[in-house]
Design an enzyme around this catalytic site. Structure first.
Site, PDB file in Angstrom:
ATOM      1  N   HIS A 213       2.331   2.151  -3.157  1.00 43.83           N
ATOM      2  CA  HIS A 213       1.412   3.122  -3.752  1.00 43.83           C
ATOM      3  C   HIS A 213       1.925   4.553  -3.640  1.00 43.83           C
ATOM      4  CE1 HIS A 213      -2.228   0.143  -3.336  1.00 43.83           C
ATOM      5  NE2 HIS A 213      -1.218  -0.347  -4.026  1.00 43.83           N
TER       6      HIS A 213
ATOM      7  N   ASP B 174       0.869  -1.189   0.000  1.00 46.72           N
ATOM      8  CA  ASP B 174       0.000   0.000   0.000  1.00 46.72           C
ATOM      9  C   ASP B 174       0.904   1.237   0.000  1.00 46.72           C
ATOM     10  OD1 ASP B 174      -2.149   1.896   0.588  1.00 46.72           O
ATOM     11  OD2 ASP B 174      -3.332   0.140   1.111  1.00 46.72           O
TER      12      ASP B 174
END
Ligand code: NAG
Ligand code: NAG
Ligand code: NAG
Ligand code: NAG
Ligand code: NAG
Length: 397
Positions: A246, A223
């Site tokens: 991310h 993430d």
């Protein structure tokens, strides 16, 4: 054997008390977790040993070191380090060993945290590997239902004057490190590792906190490498390598209508390798009194990054049951300077700002992003600001 161990423990506490009486000048009291029953064999649960060592350290009105020698320690539940009633001036947790989570993901997964620190101050964590063994929980989440949410590996709450240095976090079930309602936290030389597809494994999450520094971190995770939530103020992030992951995100914001702003954030010298995003600001499409103000993105290298520069005020992953309002998050005074490299999509700079409160004071300078050697493009709505010097692709402000 048990008798001998309790003798060792009492003995080490007695020594501790004696030292705290007479050792005002140098002696740092040192407590070894082995004398509290921790076992470096990876098999015997050491939750109680860690919390007993912490309690003993807290009782010493001095500087204390809790030492975790080399070896593998099974820690199959939450360990809470609570500071409210600590008498110690400072506590250093020096870890040469590896802390490993249990095979059964439910044991940790139903707790919110693996190691939690609340109400502590003057605490340093020096070294140590934290291997939460998150894989089985992610598999559950990918295939099944009724999986627990998972535990954050290291969480700090309501704490100040804390340093985390030289720590490795491996395969966290959920966030690796989370900072909540804290002040003056330094995170240095940490390594964070989890696979690309591991869900919600944010590297470092910060919210409601002031005076935070993250320096020299290598983050590979599933993430956001760093996520910066509401109420973050005076944050310096310097020298981060991110990917897979991310990217570095301010947000998600506008999760609720009443929200604190994000203010005075600097991200310097970041390298992104094959991440989904580079430098991102994201908010849900919802009215909110939150804001983003005074952000500096200074010097970043993008290597095959899907969205190198992104402001997304219509953030809604999965596109279902989204609020469909204009975002109320006002974004103002953001500088992008010295950002180079390759975009993995044609639109290298995307700013989808709120129509209700457009992005203002966006300054771009020394930007050179291409799309595999071809020209990249911008896509910007409701943005104003200024462009200085060479900006490629240009046309956003
Ligand atoms: C924190 O530690 C420093 C260095 O040992 C010491 O000078 C200071 O008094 C401590 N602060 C508190 C609030 O105990
Ligand atoms: C950065 O952190 C790594 C550990 O992750 C360490 O080995 C290295 O020495 C650090 N570099 C600097 C310049 O401090
Ligand atoms: C902004 O944050 C930096 C740390 O990143 C700090 O040194 C500076 O004093 C802060 N500025 C203001 C106005 O608070
Ligand atoms: C860039 O990343 C994409 C996946 O995001 C991959 O398919 C592609 O091969 C990569 N290209 C290079 C040049 O690394
Ligand atoms: C915001 O952007 C939309 C789409 O480009 C445009 O129609 C609208 O006029 C803009 N609103 C403002 C306040 O600039």
């Amino acid at each position: 054997m048990a008798l001998f161990l309790s003798f060792v423990r009492v003995f080490s506490i007695v020594i501790t008390i004696i030292m705290s009486h007479f050792g005002q000048f140098d002696a740092r009291t040192s407590l070894n977790v082995l004398s509290f029953g921790a076992k470096p064999n990876g098999m015997v649960d050491s939750v109680k040993a860690f919390s007993d060592a912490w309690d003993a350290a807290c009782g010493v009105a001095d500087s204390v070191v809790i030492y975790v020698p080399k070896g593998r320690y099974l820690v199959s539940g939450e360990v809470r380090f609570e500071g409210e009633s600590c008498r110690s001036r400072e506590i250093t947790l020096r870890i040469d060993g590896t802390l490993i989570g249990p095979q059964d993901y439910n044991l940790l997964g139903k707790k919110e945290n693996w190691f939690s620190f609340s109400g502590v101050h003057n605490v340093t964590i020096l070294g140590g590997s934290f291997d939460a063994k998150g894989t089985t929980l992610w598999n559950c989440k990918a295939n099944g239902y009724n999986c627990p949410e998972g535990a954050t590996t290291l969480r700090f709450m309501d704490s100040y004057d804390v340093k985390i240095k030289g720590v490795l976090s491996l395969n966290s079930q959920l966030f690796h490190i989370a900072i909540n309602r804290c002040r003056n936290i330094k995170i240095e030389d940490v390594r964070i590792i989890a696979p690309d597809e591991s869900p919600n494994t944010d590297g470092i999450h910060i919210q409601l906190s002031t005076d935070i520094e993250v320096q020299n971190a290598s983050i590979k995770t599933g993430d956001d490498c760093i996520s910066i939530g509401p109420g973050t103020k005076n944050l310096m992030v310097d020298g981060i390598t991110c990917g897979p992951g991310h990217g570095i995100s301010i947000g998600s914001l506008a999760k609720s209508t009443e929200e604190q702003g994000v203010e005075n954030v600097t991200v310097k010298r970041a390298v992104f390798v094959r991440t989904d995003n580079g430098l991102r600001i994201k908010s849900w499409p919802r009215h909110s009194n939150g804001f983003v103000e005074r952000v500096r993105f200074l010097g970043a290298l993008m290597v095959n990054v899907s969205y190198p520069i992104l402001i997304d005020q219509n953030y809604c992953p999965g596109d279902s049951s989204c609020p469909s309002q204009e975002s109320g998050i006002k974004i103002n005074d953001v500088i992008y300077s010295g950002i180079k490299g390759t975009s993995a999509t044609k639109v290298a700079i995307k700013m989808d700002c709120s129509e209700q409160v457009p992005c203002t004071g966006i300054r771009m300078q020394a930007i050179n992003l291409n799309y595999y050697g071809e020209a990249a493009e911008t896509s910007c709505t409701n943005v104003s600001g200024k462009q200085l010097g060479l900006v490629t692709p240009s046309g956003c402000v």
